[in-house]
Scaffold this active site. Structure first.
Site, mmCIF file in Angstrom:
data_model
loop_
_atom_site.group_PDB
_atom_site.id
_atom_site.type_symbol
_atom_site.label_atom_id
_atom_site.label_comp_id
_atom_site.label_asym_id
_atom_site.label_seq_id
_atom_site.Cartn_x
_atom_site.Cartn_y
_atom_site.Cartn_z
ATOM 1 N N ASP A 54 0.844 -1.200 0.000
ATOM 2 C CA ASP A 54 0.000 0.000 0.000
ATOM 3 C C ASP A 54 0.874 1.243 0.000
ATOM 4 O O ASP A 54 1.565 1.540 0.986
ATOM 5 C CB ASP A 54 -0.910 -0.021 1.229
ATOM 6 C CG ASP A 54 -1.948 1.092 1.202
ATOM 7 O OD1 ASP A 54 -1.926 1.918 0.262
ATOM 8 O OD2 ASP A 54 -2.782 1.141 2.124
ATOM 9 N N TYR A 144 -0.978 18.711 -3.609
ATOM 10 C CA TYR A 144 -0.565 17.866 -4.737
ATOM 11 C C TYR A 144 0.734 18.392 -5.341
ATOM 12 O O TYR A 144 1.666 17.618 -5.594
ATOM 13 C CB TYR A 144 -1.667 17.839 -5.791
ATOM 14 C CG TYR A 144 -1.338 16.992 -6.999
ATOM 15 C CD1 TYR A 144 -1.376 15.609 -6.933
ATOM 16 C CD2 TYR A 144 -0.991 17.580 -8.223
ATOM 17 C CE1 TYR A 144 -1.078 14.825 -8.034
ATOM 18 C CE2 TYR A 144 -0.682 16.803 -9.324
ATOM 19 C CZ TYR A 144 -0.731 15.435 -9.232
ATOM 20 O OH TYR A 144 -0.422 14.661 -10.325
ATOM 21 N N ALA A 146 3.002 20.222 -3.890
ATOM 22 C CA ALA A 146 4.099 19.995 -2.947
ATOM 23 C C ALA A 146 4.618 18.568 -3.065
ATOM 24 O O ALA A 146 5.831 18.325 -3.038
ATOM 25 C CB ALA A 146 3.622 20.265 -1.521
ATOM 26 N N LYS A 148 4.532 16.716 -5.696
ATOM 27 C CA LYS A 148 5.209 16.557 -6.981
ATOM 28 C C LYS A 148 6.508 17.356 -7.047
ATOM 29 O O LYS A 148 7.478 16.927 -7.700
ATOM 30 C CB LYS A 148 4.261 16.954 -8.108
ATOM 31 C CG LYS A 148 3.093 15.994 -8.293
ATOM 32 C CD LYS A 148 3.578 14.590 -8.637
ATOM 33 C CE LYS A 148 2.433 13.656 -9.022
ATOM 34 N NZ LYS A 148 2.909 12.330 -9.445
#
Length: 229
Positions: A54, A144, A146, A148
């Protein structure tokens, strides 16, 4: 054709890449969140091997993978899975930040750490599928982006660290691509979704496979893919 470990093979860009590699006889190892998803992947890609782990809980990946048969050599590790939760800095809860950072940044770092010995042995390649948000952050995209931006830093550092070991590192920055994630983004933005406006996942897959196929005397370190319409 070598062994390729892929995250996110269940849909979108990851599925397109897995199909390309399977069609030419590559040995596929596909990471799934749980046993049920792993079974679905094996039915879609006959002959593929699956691993269960996971990405939302990267601290447990080492233990989970340690209970399973692993590839001896990995010629390519392709980080394609990703998640997105939009919202303003003032509204996003800690849980949304942690989820995106775990799946999009910390899990790729941990998987890379775990498979580096195999990658070094094969003089292999690591591919990070990033995003246009990894180059620029707009409103509602803070968490998101941050995650990436962090993925870009991971790739840049890894590239320098592993150059002497013969491991190539490629970052791909796709613009908006017609995937289930893009559908979710449009719903979050309150916009009508028209997949014909965006990049076909097959086009991004072409860029990724091109990077994998490049002769050993060179490396595609960064690839930016933008909608052509």
């Amino acid at each position: 054709m070598g062994a390729h470990l892929i995250t996110g093979a269940g849909s979108g860009i990851g599925s397109a890449v897995a199909e390309r590699l399977a069609a030419r006889g590559a040995e596929l190892w596909l990471l799934a969140r749980d046993a049920k998803r792993a079974a679905v992947l094996r039915s879609r890609f006959p002959g593929a091997r699956t691993l269960v782990g996971d990405l939302a809980d990267p601290a447990k990946l080492s233990w989970a993978l340690g209970q399973q048969e692993m590839p001896v050599e990995v010629d390519a590790l392709l980080h394609i899975a990703g998640v997105v939760e939009l919202g303003t800095v003032g509204d996003l809860p800690v849980k949304a930040w942690q989820y995106q950072l775990n799946v999009n940044t910390v899990a790729p770092a941990e998987l890379t750490r775990l498979f580096l010995p195999s990658l070094r042995q094969a003089r292999g390649q690591v591919v990070f599928v990033n995003s246009g948000a990894g180059l620029r952050a707009d409103e509602n995209w803070s968490a998101y982006a941050a995650s990436k931006f962090g993925l870009r830093a991971l790739a840049d550092a890894l590239r320098v660290e592993e150059q002497g070991n013969g491991v190539r590192v490629t970052t791909v920055y796709p613009g908006r691509t017609a995937t289930p994630m893009q559908l979710k983004v449009h719903h979050q933005e309150g916009k009508e979704y028209d997949p014909t406006r965006w990049i076909d996942p097959e086009s991004v897959a072409t860029a990724i496979v091109t990077a994998l196929d490049l002769p050993r005397d060179a490396a595609l370190t960064e690839i930016t893919v933008r909608p052509g319409r």
